[in-house]
Design a protein around this motif. Structure first.
Motif, mmCIF file in Angstrom:
data_model
loop_
_atom_site.group_PDB
_atom_site.id
_atom_site.type_symbol
_atom_site.label_atom_id
_atom_site.label_comp_id
_atom_site.label_asym_id
_atom_site.label_seq_id
_atom_site.Cartn_x
_atom_site.Cartn_y
_atom_site.Cartn_z
ATOM 1 N N SER A 1 0.812 -1.222 0.000
ATOM 2 C CA SER A 1 0.000 0.000 0.000
ATOM 3 C C SER A 1 0.844 1.270 0.000
ATOM 4 O O SER A 1 0.313 2.366 -0.133
ATOM 5 N N ASP A 2 2.153 1.136 0.153
ATOM 6 C CA ASP A 2 3.037 2.305 0.204
ATOM 7 C C ASP A 2 4.337 1.956 -0.513
ATOM 8 O O ASP A 2 5.248 1.362 0.061
ATOM 9 N N PHE A 3 4.399 2.326 -1.785
ATOM 10 C CA PHE A 3 5.513 1.936 -2.650
ATOM 11 C C PHE A 3 6.842 2.534 -2.216
ATOM 12 O O PHE A 3 7.900 1.986 -2.501
ATOM 13 N N HIS A 4 6.817 3.677 -1.533
ATOM 14 C CA HIS A 4 8.054 4.427 -1.341
ATOM 15 C C HIS A 4 8.394 4.699 0.116
ATOM 16 O O HIS A 4 9.112 5.645 0.428
ATOM 17 N N CYS A 5 7.870 3.867 0.983
ATOM 18 C CA CYS A 5 8.274 3.983 2.388
ATOM 19 C C CYS A 5 9.774 3.688 2.501
ATOM 20 O O CYS A 5 10.274 2.708 1.945
ATOM 21 N N GLY A 6 10.495 4.526 3.244
ATOM 22 C CA GLY A 6 11.942 4.370 3.336
ATOM 23 C C GLY A 6 12.399 3.346 4.352
ATOM 24 O O GLY A 6 13.568 2.968 4.379
ATOM 25 N N LEU A 7 11.475 2.874 5.210
ATOM 26 C CA LEU A 7 11.833 1.878 6.210
ATOM 27 C C LEU A 7 11.436 0.497 5.702
ATOM 28 O O LEU A 7 10.247 0.213 5.498
ATOM 29 N N ARG A 8 12.428 -0.361 5.495
ATOM 30 C CA ARG A 8 12.197 -1.678 4.914
ATOM 31 C C ARG A 8 13.108 -2.708 5.567
ATOM 32 O O ARG A 8 14.194 -2.366 6.051
ATOM 33 N N ALA A 9 12.665 -3.958 5.535
ATOM 34 C CA ALA A 9 13.492 -5.056 6.013
ATOM 35 C C ALA A 9 13.479 -6.161 4.962
ATOM 36 O O ALA A 9 12.457 -6.385 4.309
ATOM 37 N N PHE A 10 14.603 -6.830 4.794
ATOM 38 C CA PHE A 10 14.669 -7.861 3.760
ATOM 39 C C PHE A 10 15.843 -8.796 4.005
ATOM 40 O O PHE A 10 16.755 -8.502 4.791
ATOM 41 N N ARG A 11 15.785 -9.929 3.314
ATOM 42 C CA ARG A 11 16.887 -10.882 3.342
ATOM 43 C C ARG A 11 17.981 -10.391 2.386
ATOM 44 O O ARG A 11 17.710 -10.159 1.208
ATOM 45 N N ARG A 12 19.161 -10.251 2.880
ATOM 46 C CA ARG A 12 20.247 -9.680 2.094
ATOM 47 C C ARG A 12 20.507 -10.469 0.823
ATOM 48 O O ARG A 12 20.645 -9.903 -0.263
ATOM 49 N N ASP A 13 20.564 -11.802 0.926
ATOM 50 C CA ASP A 13 20.913 -12.610 -0.233
ATOM 51 C C ASP A 13 19.852 -12.507 -1.333
ATOM 52 O O ASP A 13 20.177 -12.512 -2.523
ATOM 53 N N VAL B 1 17.801 -9.900 -2.019
ATOM 54 C CA VAL B 1 17.849 -8.603 -2.695
ATOM 55 C C VAL B 1 19.125 -8.466 -3.513
ATOM 56 O O VAL B 1 19.117 -7.868 -4.598
ATOM 57 N N MET B 2 20.217 -9.031 -3.035
ATOM 58 C CA MET B 2 21.461 -8.982 -3.806
ATOM 59 C C MET B 2 21.319 -9.749 -5.118
ATOM 60 O O MET B 2 21.987 -9.438 -6.110
ATOM 61 N N ALA B 3 20.438 -10.744 -5.149
ATOM 62 C CA ALA B 3 20.325 -11.622 -6.317
ATOM 63 C C ALA B 3 19.459 -11.047 -7.427
ATOM 64 O O ALA B 3 19.462 -11.578 -8.543
ATOM 65 N N ILE B 4 18.708 -9.959 -7.163
ATOM 66 C CA ILE B 4 17.775 -9.470 -8.186
ATOM 67 C C ILE B 4 18.374 -8.397 -9.092
ATOM 68 O O ILE B 4 17.701 -7.895 -9.987
ATOM 69 N N GLY B 5 19.629 -8.042 -8.862
ATOM 70 C CA GLY B 5 20.338 -7.181 -9.808
ATOM 71 C C GLY B 5 19.878 -5.733 -9.835
ATOM 72 O O GLY B 5 19.544 -5.214 -10.897
ATOM 73 N N LEU B 6 19.891 -5.064 -8.694
ATOM 74 C CA LEU B 6 19.504 -3.649 -8.641
ATOM 75 C C LEU B 6 20.633 -2.792 -9.209
ATOM 76 O O LEU B 6 21.800 -3.003 -8.884
ATOM 77 N N VAL B 7 20.277 -1.810 -10.050
ATOM 78 C CA VAL B 7 21.311 -1.064 -10.773
ATOM 79 C C VAL B 7 21.185 0.451 -10.658
ATOM 80 O O VAL B 7 22.147 1.163 -10.935
ATOM 81 N N GLU C 1 12.763 0.484 -7.851
ATOM 82 C CA GLU C 1 13.397 -0.662 -8.489
ATOM 83 C C GLU C 1 13.395 -1.873 -7.569
ATOM 84 O O GLU C 1 13.117 -3.001 -8.004
ATOM 85 N N MET C 2 13.665 -1.650 -6.310
ATOM 86 C CA MET C 2 13.714 -2.764 -5.367
ATOM 87 C C MET C 2 12.360 -3.464 -5.270
ATOM 88 O O MET C 2 12.275 -4.698 -5.308
ATOM 89 N N VAL C 3 11.282 -2.693 -5.180
ATOM 90 C CA VAL C 3 9.948 -3.277 -5.056
ATOM 91 C C VAL C 3 9.555 -3.997 -6.343
ATOM 92 O O VAL C 3 9.053 -5.123 -6.326
ATOM 93 N N ILE C 4 9.787 -3.327 -7.480
ATOM 94 C CA ILE C 4 9.377 -3.893 -8.769
ATOM 95 C C ILE C 4 10.134 -5.185 -9.074
ATOM 96 O O ILE C 4 9.542 -6.208 -9.439
ATOM 97 N N LYS C 5 11.448 -5.156 -8.930
ATOM 98 C CA LYS C 5 12.230 -6.350 -9.263
ATOM 99 C C LYS C 5 11.992 -7.477 -8.262
ATOM 100 O O LYS C 5 12.088 -8.656 -8.615
ATOM 101 N N SER C 6 11.672 -7.129 -7.031
ATOM 102 C CA SER C 6 11.319 -8.161 -6.059
ATOM 103 C C SER C 6 10.056 -8.878 -6.505
ATOM 104 O O SER C 6 9.963 -10.113 -6.436
#
Length: 392
Positions: A149-161, A163-169, A178-183
């Motif tokens: 419901s909030d695409f751009h909230c700056g506070l997020r938690a995730f598994r490092r491996d 997010v590293m695997a989805i190729g953020l550029v 980009e992080m939300v979309i590629k996830s």
């Protein structure tokens, strides 16, 4: 190590101490084996020394930009899980434990949502709160079928491996999109928890540039949604042209006080040709985005590609062209056999315009099919090799 709390930093000497204090309080209260990591982006106010003196680990990002600082910090982090947030005290890290619990339940990403949480007075400009953030979130949900419901909230938690695997550029503010979309495109499990957005503790304007960064977010979403940018608008043009065109071939069409005739038929032909070319552009970009790894390759995508056959499509478009050519030759022969009399445009245009349109669509189709096939030529690109091998 279980958790890294990552903060991008650019001249945040005023608020950095309280943010580090809240982050350390989270670790201490819940007995978490973790670290506070400051990814400095070229601060000139002594933020680096302040962070180090307070027990945080400081890394120096060589490239400027919000996204660059976050990505570098994530790369340097030691924790299995990451909690990220700005170090302007707009988010209180000591309140982020529910997000970590979601990761322990098996989710890959937990987004904060300010819209289901609380926005304190003065924490967000009214235009951002009422228009910018809801609009961009709506577009993201529509384009990518993301439930957050909030695409751009700056506070997020995730598994490092993960997010590293989805190729953020990206390196700017659009990294958040980009992080939300590629996830989502890569099938990561996502959830959200309500959070509170506080008025930041800065004594200067924020780094965010409302219109510039808003456009960068929107542009990024459009470039990752070629169907919405090209295929759907093109299809709408073609559908409108087809429906009105068929009616106009039969005679005049009245819409309100407007009488549409053969000149409108010519407009419909133009719309059909443009719409079809826009659809082709969407198909090319869709394929190219998968070939270079911008969009993930899925079994559904492979199945669609298997239906493509250059020879079959060439025959189909040749048939369309022959129909148009036949109609055109029939009209020309009738004109010739009568000794080239003056033409009644209200009769002739209703036959010649569709004929020429079909011939144009045929030529478009033939050359675009060859262009589509060119993209399948053998290359050294890993993603394209995967696609070609799946089709063989």
């Amino acid at each position: 190590m279980k958790l890294s709390i990552v903060m991008p930093c650019l001249n945040e000497a005023l608020t950095l101490p309280v943010c580090i204090g809240r982050a350390k309080e989270l670790l201490a209260t819940h007995l978490i084996d973790g670290e506070v990591l400051i990814s400095d982006n070229g601060s000139t106010d002594g933020s680096q020394k302040i962070a180090a003196s307070l027990g945080a680990r400081v890394v120096h990002c060589p490239r400027r930009g919000y996204g660059a600082a976050l990505q570098y910090g994530i790369q340097q982090a030691k924790g299995k899980f990451i909690i990220m947030g700005d170090c302007d005290d707009s988010y209180h890290f000591d309140e982020a434990y529910p997000m970590l619990e979601k990761l322990e339940e098996g989710y890959d990403i937990c987004m904060g949502t300010r819209l289901k949480g609380k926005i304190m007075p003065g924490a967000m400009p009214a235009l951002n709160q009422l228009l910018g953030n809801p609009l961009l979130t709506f577009v993201g949900r529509l384009f990518f079928n993301i439930a957050t419901s909030d695409f751009h909230c700056g506070l997020r938690a995730f598994r490092r491996d993960k997010v590293m695997a989805i190729g953020l550029v990206t390196t700017g503010m659009e990294w958040a999109s980009e992080m939300v979309i590629k996830s989502r495109l890569n099938g990561l499990r996502m959830t959200e928890v309500p959070v509170i957005l506080y008025k930041d503790g800065r004594n200067r304007p924020p780094h965010l540039r409302r219109w510039h960064d808003g456009w960068r977010h929107l542009r990024f979403m459009l470039l990752h949604a070629p169907n919405w940018l090209f295929v759907y608008p093109g299809t709408a043009l073609v559908a409108t042209a087809l429906i009105l065109g068929v009616l106009l071939i039969r005679g005049q069409v009245q819409i309100g006080s407007a009488n549409l005739g053969v000149h409108s038929l010519l407009t419909m032909a133009f719309m059909a040709i443009v719409g079809i070319q826009v659809i082709y552009a969407g198909l090319f970009i869709n394929l190219y985005a998968h070939l270079i790894g911008l969009l993930p390759i899925t079994s559904k995508f492979i199945e669609r590609l298997k239906k493509f056959s250059l020879e079959k499509f060439l025959l189909a478009f040749a048939g369309v062209g022959l129909i148009g050519l036949g109609i055109f030759i029939g009209n020309f022969w009738g004109w010739y056999s009568q000794g080239y009399p003056a033409l009644d445009i209200y009769v002739t245009m209703r036959q010649v315009v569709p004929a020429l349109t079909l011939m144009t669509i045929s030529v478009q189709g033939v050359f675009n099919c060859f262009m589509f096939s060119i993209l399948f030529l053998k290359t050294r690109n890993t993603e394209s090799t995967v696609i070609k091998d799946s089709l063989e």
